[in-house]
Design a protein around this motif. Structure first.
Motif, PDB file in Angstrom:
ATOM      1  N   GLY A  25       0.864  -1.091  -0.022  1.00  0.00           N
ATOM      2  CA  GLY A  25      -0.125   0.095  -0.083  1.00  0.00           C
ATOM      3  C   GLY A  25       0.739   1.260  -0.045  1.00  0.00           C
ATOM      4  O   GLY A  25       2.222   1.164  -0.316  1.00  0.00           O
ATOM      5  N   THR A  26       0.386   2.171   0.257  1.00  0.00           N
ATOM      6  CA  THR A  26       1.334   3.797   0.494  1.00  0.00           C
ATOM      7  C   THR A  26       1.810   3.928   1.779  1.00  0.00           C
ATOM      8  O   THR A  26       2.550   4.836   1.880  1.00  0.00           O
ATOM      9  N   THR A  27       1.763   2.795   2.717  1.00  0.00           N
ATOM     10  CA  THR A  27       1.994   3.338   4.141  1.00  0.00           C
ATOM     11  C   THR A  27       3.146   2.273   4.749  1.00  0.00           C
ATOM     12  O   THR A  27       4.141   2.845   5.532  1.00  0.00           O
ATOM     13  N   ALA A  28       3.346   1.093   4.271  1.00  0.00           N
ATOM     14  CA  ALA A  28       4.409   0.064   4.766  1.00  0.00           C
ATOM     15  C   ALA A  28       5.800   0.781   4.498  1.00  0.00           C
ATOM     16  O   ALA A  28       5.648   1.343   3.365  1.00  0.00           O
ATOM     17  N   GLY A  29       6.709   0.603   5.290  1.00  0.00           N
ATOM     18  CA  GLY A  29       7.957   0.936   4.868  1.00  0.00           C
ATOM     19  C   GLY A  29       8.978   0.363   6.047  1.00  0.00           C
ATOM     20  O   GLY A  29       8.556   0.096   7.031  1.00  0.00           O
ATOM     21  N   VAL A  30      10.165   0.893   5.942  1.00  0.00           N
ATOM     22  CA  VAL A  30      11.264   0.478   6.897  1.00  0.00           C
ATOM     23  C   VAL A  30      11.889   1.905   7.213  1.00  0.00           C
ATOM     24  O   VAL A  30      12.281   2.529   6.107  1.00  0.00           O
ATOM     25  N   PHE A  31      12.464   2.107   8.256  1.00  0.00           N
ATOM     26  CA  PHE A  31      13.282   3.365   8.779  1.00  0.00           C
ATOM     27  C   PHE A  31      12.687   4.617   8.410  1.00  0.00           C
ATOM     28  O   PHE A  31      13.218   5.468   7.773  1.00  0.00           O
ATOM     29  N   GLY A  32      11.297   4.550   8.446  1.00  0.00           N
ATOM     30  CA  GLY A  32      10.882   5.731   8.277  1.00  0.00           C
ATOM     31  C   GLY A  32      10.712   6.109   6.669  1.00  0.00           C
ATOM     32  O   GLY A  32      10.322   7.274   6.430  1.00  0.00           O
ATOM     33  N   PHE A  33      11.173   5.268   5.993  1.00  0.00           N
ATOM     34  CA  PHE A  33      10.983   5.497   4.457  1.00  0.00           C
ATOM     35  C   PHE A  33       9.961   4.304   4.061  1.00  0.00           C
ATOM     36  O   PHE A  33      10.088   3.202   4.125  1.00  0.00           O
ATOM     37  N   THR A  34       8.717   4.865   3.115  1.00  0.00           N
ATOM     38  CA  THR A  34       7.965   4.183   2.664  1.00  0.00           C
ATOM     39  C   THR A  34       8.297   3.135   1.366  1.00  0.00           C
ATOM     40  O   THR A  34       9.041   3.828   0.698  1.00  0.00           O
ATOM     41  N   PHE A  35       7.855   2.271   1.292  1.00  0.00           N
ATOM     42  CA  PHE A  35       8.092   1.364  -0.039  1.00  0.00           C
ATOM     43  C   PHE A  35       7.490   2.244  -1.020  1.00  0.00           C
ATOM     44  O   PHE A  35       8.187   2.070  -2.303  1.00  0.00           O
ATOM     45  N   TYR A  36       6.421   2.826  -0.838  1.00  0.00           N
ATOM     46  CA  TYR A  36       5.845   3.473  -2.059  1.00  0.00           C
ATOM     47  C   TYR A  36       6.606   4.678  -2.515  1.00  0.00           C
ATOM     48  O   TYR A  36       6.760   4.762  -3.692  1.00  0.00           O
ATOM     49  N   GLN A  37       7.531   5.461  -1.503  1.00  0.00           N
ATOM     50  CA  GLN A  37       8.445   6.350  -1.857  1.00  0.00           C
ATOM     51  C   GLN A  37       9.562   5.985  -2.844  1.00  0.00           C
ATOM     52  O   GLN A  37      10.030   6.436  -3.739  1.00  0.00           O
ATOM     53  N   LEU A  38      10.062   4.657  -2.222  1.00  0.00           N
ATOM     54  CA  LEU A  38      10.887   4.111  -3.023  1.00  0.00           C
ATOM     55  C   LEU A  38      10.479   3.507  -4.562  1.00  0.00           C
ATOM     56  O   LEU A  38      11.233   3.794  -5.441  1.00  0.00           O
ATOM     57  N   PHE A  39       9.461   2.938  -4.576  1.00  0.00           N
ATOM     58  CA  PHE A  39       8.888   2.709  -6.084  1.00  0.00           C
ATOM     59  C   PHE A  39       8.833   4.136  -6.865  1.00  0.00           C
ATOM     60  O   PHE A  39       9.140   4.032  -7.760  1.00  0.00           O
ATOM     61  N   ASP A  40       8.354   4.959  -6.045  1.00  0.00           N
ATOM     62  CA  ASP A  40       8.200   6.300  -6.858  1.00  0.00           C
ATOM     63  C   ASP A  40       9.703   6.811  -7.326  1.00  0.00           C
ATOM     64  O   ASP A  40       9.934   7.282  -8.534  1.00  0.00           O
TER      65      ASP A  40
END
Ligand code: ASP
Length: 416
Positions: A25-40
């Motif tokens: 989704g848009t919220t899951a992540g690690v170290f304060g960085f979401t996977f969504y941001q990484l994909f983006d």
């Protein structure tokens, strides 16, 4: 074999993206960085590296293509054929759209009118441009560097055509020097495209995962009839209309599909036919076997002007909005909408959501409620992926049809 393994990787990337995007989704992540941001981030970098090649590629493709023509006569005949095929495919797409929207009547199933409309106002206000002058000013810009920096493809194409045409009329030695420069530039850019395509599975994965993570299935369910009408129209156009054209020309639709699949995947994941352009040229030249002379003319032009999928979408969207508002449009009005969709689609930018501006222009010019555009926004991104794929498929089809009509032996011409 190598080609197939790349396709397989991209296919696996798309399937994985659907699973992973749904999980994160848009919220899951690690170290304060979401996977969504990484994909983006990664998706954006992939998109940028393709888009980076577009301006020099369009210019060098058209100029070197024209430089190889034997004279004005062959330029004229190629130009006329190319435009003929564009008009043919866009008209067929528009007809499919108008017929489907009349049969299914998606607007009559969509009742909650007012809720979605407020947010549209600013979009509408900023798009009140005159329909023809807008396209014309884009076509003939005042400054070629400004046109390049704004990715004004129509302006770039016009300049390149003029430059190539000028080159036809200069003395032989200077012509040969210039031609070898532009040919060298084009070949180098195609090599660069090849390198960038190595990152395609990763880029496609990130772009797709981002869309899946942010677009819930509920966005489709609210607009199911509209979604299915557009999707059905694009499917009919790609699976029936274009293959029939190929078949009539003695070409194999399946072999053609196989040849251009990497471009279709790129279009689907980027929603941008402009960004897909380097991959489209690579597929049409290398896999479909269209000569550089034809490919370098038809594909850049088609990427900017042959937006069959977008024209079909524009028609359905305008008629859908009218249906939701309970506005009864006569047959004459529907024909007018179809013609406007054909014209405005030629000025649609090959970028995500490029058609929205044209839809607003058509609504405005017919006095229909332009704020109704808000109704279709929830599914625009998903449908954009499908219509961009259609746009690119239609471009590649026109390229092989033109090549065949010019007497070339196209690799996909087995007639199966
Ligand atoms: N995204 C489309 C394209 O690049 C344009 C559009 O219909 O919005 O071809």
């Amino acid at each position: 074999m190598k080609k197939n393994s790349m396709l397989l990787k991209v296919l696996v990337a798309i399937l994985l993206a659907v699973i992973v995007g749904n999980l994160t989704g848009t919220t899951a992540g690690v170290f304060g960085f979401t996977f969504y941001q990484l994909f983006d981030l990664v998706g954006h970098l992939f998109l940028n590296s393709l888009t980076l090649l577009v301006v020099p590629l369009v210019t060098s493709a058209i100029i070197s293509g024209l430089g190889q023509m034997s004279g004005e006569k062959s330029f004229k005949s190629l130009g006329l054929k190319t435009f003929g095929f564009y008009i043919l495919t866009i008209s067929l797409a528009v007809v499919v759209g108008v017929i489907l929207v009349n049969i299914i009547q998606p607007g009559t199933f969509h009742k909650e009118l007012t809720a979605d409309l407020a947010q549209a106002t600013h979009l509408v206000m900023s798009s009140q441009k005159d329909i023809f002058t807008g396209v014309l000013f884009k076509l003939i810009p005042t400054n070629i560097f400004e046109a390049a920096s704004q990715m004004n493809m129509l302006g770039m194409i016009f300049f390149s055509l003029l430059f190539g045409f000028g080159m036809m009329h200069i003395e032989k030695t200077a012509h040969a020097t210039l031609l070898s420069f532009w040919k060298g530039l084009f070949a180098t850019l195609m090599r660069m495209t090849h390198f960038v395509m190595k990152a395609m599975p990763l880029g496609v994965f990130c772009l797709m995962a981002k869309v899946v993570a942010s677009q819930g299935i509920e966005s489709i369910s609210n607009l199911a009839y509209f979604f299915m009408t557009v999707f059905g129209g694009l499917l009919i156009f790609c699976v029936v209309v274009l293959p029939l054209l190929l078949k009539f020309a003695g070409l194999s639709p399946l072999a053609h599909l196989k040849a251009v699949t990497p471009a279709l995947f790129t279009a689907f994941s980027t929603s941008s036919s402009a960004a897909t352009l380097p991959v489209t040229i690579e597929c049409v030249e290398k896999n479909a076997g269209v000569s550089n002379r034809i490919c370098s003319f038809v594909i850049p032009l088609g990427t900017s002007m042959n937006m069959a999928g977008s024209a079909l979408y524009e028609c359905i969207a305008v008629l859908f909005i009218a249906q939701v508002y309970g506005i009864d449009l006569s047959f004459g009005h529907q024909i007018l909408i179809a013609i406007l969709a054909l014209i405005t689609s030629m000025g649609v930018a090959g970028i995500p959501s490029g058609s929205l501006v044209s839809i607003i222009i058509i609504l405005n010019s017919l006095g229909l409620p332009a704020e109704g555009i808000a109704l279709i926004l929830p599914v625009d991104r998903l449908l954009d992926m499908c219509r961009t794929t259609t746009n690119v498929f239609s471009d590649t089809t026109c390229a092989v049809l033109v090549a065949k009509s010019e007497g070339e032996t196209v690799l996909t011409g087995t007639g199966n």
